[in-house]
Design a protein around this motif. Structure first.
Motif, mmCIF file in Angstrom:
data_model
loop_
_atom_site.group_PDB
_atom_site.id
_atom_site.type_symbol
_atom_site.label_atom_id
_atom_site.label_comp_id
_atom_site.label_asym_id
_atom_site.label_seq_id
_atom_site.Cartn_x
_atom_site.Cartn_y
_atom_site.Cartn_z
ATOM 1 N N LEU A 144 -4.432 41.506 16.251
ATOM 2 C CA LEU A 144 -3.824 40.810 15.116
ATOM 3 C C LEU A 144 -3.619 41.795 13.972
ATOM 4 N N THR A 145 -2.538 41.614 13.229
ATOM 5 C CA THR A 145 -2.309 42.389 12.016
ATOM 6 C C THR A 145 -2.646 41.497 10.832
ATOM 7 N N VAL A 146 -3.483 41.996 9.938
ATOM 8 C CA VAL A 146 -3.915 41.246 8.762
ATOM 9 C C VAL A 146 -3.837 42.155 7.538
ATOM 10 N N THR A 147 -3.959 41.552 6.371
ATOM 11 C CA THR A 147 -4.083 42.299 5.124
ATOM 12 C C THR A 147 -5.470 42.028 4.563
ATOM 13 N N ILE A 148 -6.183 43.095 4.237
ATOM 14 C CA ILE A 148 -7.494 42.964 3.599
ATOM 15 C C ILE A 148 -7.318 43.311 2.127
ATOM 16 N N ARG A 149 -7.571 42.342 1.271
ATOM 17 C CA ARG A 149 -7.460 42.530 -0.180
ATOM 18 C C ARG A 149 -8.852 42.788 -0.733
ATOM 19 N N VAL A 150 -9.077 43.972 -1.275
ATOM 20 C CA VAL A 150 -10.389 44.350 -1.798
ATOM 21 C C VAL A 150 -10.414 44.123 -3.306
ATOM 22 N N GLU A 151 -11.353 43.287 -3.735
ATOM 23 C CA GLU A 151 -11.511 42.990 -5.159
ATOM 24 C C GLU A 151 -12.829 43.572 -5.639
ATOM 25 N N GLY A 152 -12.758 44.445 -6.624
ATOM 26 C CA GLY A 152 -13.939 45.084 -7.184
ATOM 27 C C GLY A 152 -14.186 46.442 -6.553
ATOM 28 N N SER A 153 -14.695 47.347 -7.360
ATOM 29 C CA SER A 153 -15.027 48.689 -6.896
ATOM 30 C C SER A 153 -16.479 48.741 -6.466
ATOM 31 N N MET A 154 -16.815 49.756 -5.685
ATOM 32 C CA MET A 154 -18.207 49.952 -5.272
ATOM 33 C C MET A 154 -19.010 50.387 -6.498
ATOM 34 N N PRO A 155 -19.975 49.567 -6.925
ATOM 35 C CA PRO A 155 -20.776 49.936 -8.091
ATOM 36 C C PRO A 155 -21.882 50.926 -7.725
ATOM 37 N N ALA A 156 -22.405 51.578 -8.732
ATOM 38 C CA ALA A 156 -23.582 52.427 -8.520
ATOM 39 C C ALA A 156 -24.787 51.526 -8.265
ATOM 40 N N LEU A 157 -25.677 51.977 -7.408
ATOM 41 C CA LEU A 157 -26.875 51.201 -7.089
ATOM 42 C C LEU A 157 -27.648 50.838 -8.357
ATOM 43 N N ALA A 158 -27.738 51.770 -9.293
ATOM 44 C CA ALA A 158 -28.494 51.541 -10.536
ATOM 45 C C ALA A 158 -27.921 50.408 -11.390
ATOM 46 N N SER A 159 -26.653 50.075 -11.193
ATOM 47 C CA SER A 159 -26.042 49.001 -11.983
ATOM 48 C C SER A 159 -26.131 47.647 -11.281
ATOM 49 N N CYS A 160 -26.758 47.605 -10.123
ATOM 50 C CA CYS A 160 -26.880 46.362 -9.351
ATOM 51 C C CYS A 160 -28.312 45.833 -9.416
ATOM 52 N N ALA A 161 -28.449 44.554 -9.160
ATOM 53 C CA ALA A 161 -29.767 43.911 -9.080
ATOM 54 C C ALA A 161 -30.118 43.666 -7.615
ATOM 55 N N ALA A 162 -31.383 43.640 -7.326
ATOM 56 C CA ALA A 162 -31.825 43.313 -5.967
ATOM 57 C C ALA A 162 -31.453 41.864 -5.664
ATOM 58 N N TRP A 163 -30.991 41.608 -4.453
ATOM 59 C CA TRP A 163 -30.624 40.264 -4.038
ATOM 60 C C TRP A 163 -31.881 39.401 -3.996
ATOM 61 N N ALA A 164 -31.800 38.219 -4.585
ATOM 62 C CA ALA A 164 -32.966 37.345 -4.669
ATOM 63 C C ALA A 164 -32.829 36.123 -3.781
#
Length: 165
Positions: A144-164
């Protein structure tokens, strides 16, 4: 007929796991950015390997991406079209494929449903995505041919919170 558009939305939380250490060595923690993959109004959870691996650019459509059966994973996979150079060398290839924890990924994206700090029903999720994108039930030869639309850039780990979760 227009391609199916799959919306991949990056989040700002991460999961961490410690893979089994190689014999005589130490294991480094693996981090996976938690996000969402929207297909036909259904939302799947995702994990995208962080830790400096190759990644897709945010705010971009990856037209001419493909979905097909991959015998290594015994599952359907999504292969974003990263361009001619990446496809020829395969050195920077990315797949959306079944996975449970970040260490199962190397720049790739796992899809399923987060439960207890792991992705579950990953292979089953790909079967549903396949059907939603127009794939024939049980067809392992179709592409199948599809389009993947990526929203948002890969953030730095330090700017993320641990998943709760």
């Amino acid at each position: 007929m227009a391609d199916t558009v799959l919306r991949y939305v990056r989040g700002n939380t991460y999961l961490k796991n410690l893979p089994k250490a190689p014999e005589g060595g130490n294991a480094k923690p693996a981090h996976g950015l938690v996000g969402e993959l929207w297909v036909g109004g259904i939302c799947f959870d995702t994990l995208e390997r962080m830790d400096g691996y190759v990644k897709m650019e945010g705010g971009q459509d990856y037209a001419n991406s493909t979905m097909y059966w991959h015998s290594k994973y015994n599952s359907y996979v999504l292969n974003p079209w990263l361009g001619k150079d990446a496809e020829q060398t395969k050195k920077k290839n990315i797949l959306f494929h079944p996975a449970a924890v970040p260490s199962h990924l190397e720049g790739c994206v796992g899809v399923g449903f987060l439960e207890g700090g792991k992705l579950t029903t990953s292979r089953e999720s790909f079967v549903l995505i396949w059907k939603l994108a127009g794939g024939g039930v049980g067809n392992t030869k179709q592409v199948l041919t599809v389009t993947i639309r990526v929203e948002g850039s890969m953030p730095a780990l330090a700017s993320c919170a641990a998943w709760a979760g």
